[in-house]
Design an enzyme around this catalytic site. Structure first.
Site, PDB file in Angstrom:
ATOM      1  N   SER A  67       0.830  -1.209   0.000  1.00 20.63           N
ATOM      2  CA  SER A  67       0.000   0.000   0.000  1.00 20.63           C
ATOM      3  C   SER A  67       0.863   1.256   0.000  1.00 20.63           C
ATOM      4  O   SER A  67       2.011   1.240   0.457  1.00 20.63           O
ATOM      5  CB  SER A  67      -0.919   0.026   1.224  1.00 20.63           C
ATOM      6  OG  SER A  67      -1.772  -1.083   1.253  1.00 20.63           O
TER       7      SER A  67
HETATM    8  N1  SAH Z   1      -1.151  -4.697   4.142  1.00 19.54           N
HETATM    9  C1  SAH Z   1      -0.466  -4.952   2.904  1.00 19.54           C
HETATM   10  C2  SAH Z   1      -1.304  -4.589   1.698  1.00 19.54           C
HETATM   11  C3  SAH Z   1      -1.328  -5.726   0.744  1.00 19.54           C
HETATM   12  S1  SAH Z   1      -2.503  -5.652  -0.581  1.00 19.54           S
HETATM   13  C4  SAH Z   1       0.909  -4.308   2.869  1.00 19.54           C
HETATM   14  O1  SAH Z   1       1.259  -3.567   3.784  1.00 19.54           O
HETATM   15  O2  SAH Z   1       1.684  -4.569   1.944  1.00 19.54           O
HETATM   16  C5  SAH Z   1      -3.811  -6.654   0.057  1.00 19.54           C
HETATM   17  C6  SAH Z   1      -3.483  -8.082   0.412  1.00 19.54           C
HETATM   18  O3  SAH Z   1      -4.702  -8.690   0.858  1.00 19.54           O
HETATM   19  C7  SAH Z   1      -2.995  -8.962  -0.741  1.00 19.54           C
HETATM   20  O4  SAH Z   1      -1.773  -9.551  -0.380  1.00 19.54           O
HETATM   21  C8  SAH Z   1      -4.104 -10.007  -0.907  1.00 19.54           C
HETATM   22  O5  SAH Z   1      -3.616 -11.292  -1.306  1.00 19.54           O
HETATM   23  C9  SAH Z   1      -4.705 -10.048   0.492  1.00 19.54           C
HETATM   24  N2  SAH Z   1      -6.081 -10.542   0.582  1.00 19.54           N
HETATM   25  C10 SAH Z   1      -7.128 -10.338  -0.251  1.00 19.54           C
HETATM   26  N3  SAH Z   1      -8.234 -10.975   0.197  1.00 19.54           N
HETATM   27  C11 SAH Z   1      -7.881 -11.591   1.370  1.00 19.54           C
HETATM   28  C12 SAH Z   1      -8.579 -12.419   2.317  1.00 19.54           C
HETATM   29  N4  SAH Z   1      -9.847 -12.769   2.158  1.00 19.54           N
HETATM   30  N5  SAH Z   1      -7.894 -12.856   3.389  1.00 19.54           N
HETATM   31  C13 SAH Z   1      -6.575 -12.548   3.583  1.00 19.54           C
HETATM   32  N6  SAH Z   1      -5.868 -11.776   2.715  1.00 19.54           N
HETATM   33  C14 SAH Z   1      -6.509 -11.306   1.632  1.00 19.54           C
END
Ligand code: SAH
Length: 218
Positions: A67
């Site tokens: 993000s």
């Molecule tokens: N907090 C992260 C942002 C990653 S983007 C950071 O600091 O880098 C969002 C992430 O959510 C992705 O890796 C995606 O695979 C995950 N995601 C999407 N749906 C999800 C779910 N139902 N349960 C767990 N993770 C999920």
């Protein structure tokens, strides 16, 4: 290859990044200090060495992103983390947000649905310093009933609806920060679970996240 050296140049770029997100409206000093201390370039391929300190999202593989620092700061500020708060994060991704939460004092429980991203974090040496983060491979819609209740829940993917089980896993008085919406743009909401399970909802700015998806991906 991941870089593992934090130079004066990186520190300087981080100070500028902190100035940038402060000028965009982040006021929580604990959050700004965390962004100023965590080497974001460690979380990205060395090709992004300097770019890591631009206020932008970047690819981390598997079609996912780390993000934007402003977004990480914005969500963390809304969460109003107190020392030792039990915080459930949905969407570990690069684990950058998780380290920011741990740095502002949270006991972090973070879930990732993609096995490759989860496995990658198991061998990411920098994370070994963070004894207050627990990593789980699973579906965030299910939460972590074994570890519930939580003081706070933070969802870092675009949620098509408010996951009912995560509301159940919140303590009375607890808060959830969630980018809500099934389309390109989501509204950041903060949902507070008041006594006798009444929910208070506050609406903040619009953001654009990758989608929160049902089930695990092996
Ligand atoms: N907090 C992260 C942002 C990653 S983007 C950071 O600091 O880098 C969002 C992430 O959510 C992705 O890796 C995606 O695979 C995950 N995601 C999407 N749906 C999800 C779910 N139902 N349960 C767990 N993770 C999920």
């Amino acid at each position: 290859m991941r870089p593992n050296e934090d130079t004066y140049r990186h520190k300087g770029l981080r100070r500028k990044l902190v100035d940038t997100i402060r000028s965009k409206g982040i006021t929580d000093e604990k959050v700004l200090e965390a962004i100023g201390n965590i080497p974001r370039h460690f979380f990205l391929d060395s090709a992004f060495d300097e770019k890591a300190y631009e206020d932008r999202a970047f690819p981390i593989g598997e079609g996912q992103t780390i993000s934007q620092p402003y977004t990480v700061a914005y969500q963390t500020q809304l969460l109003e983390v107190k020392n030792f708060d039990k915080v459930l994060e949905i969407g570990t991704g690069s684990a950058y947000q998780a380290t920011v939460l741990a740095t502002v004092g949270a006991q972090v429980y973070t879930i990732e649905r993609q096995k490759k991203l989860f496995d990658h974090n198991k061998v990411f040496a920098f994370l070994k310093k963070f004894h207050t983060i627990k990593f789980f491979y699973g579906d965030g819609f299910e939460g972590l009933p074994t570890y519930a209740p939580f003081d706070k829940v933070i969802i870092t993917a675009a949620a098509p609806h408010v996951p009912e089980k995560l509301i159940q896993q919140l303590k009375p008085g607890g808060m959830m920060v969630i980018p809500l919406g099934a389309g390109e743009v989501q509204q950041m909401k903060r949902i507070t679970k008041l006594e006798n399970d009444v929910l208070k909802e506050e609406v903040f700015d619009n953001f654009s996240f990758v989608p929160m998806k049902e089930g695990k991906k092996g």
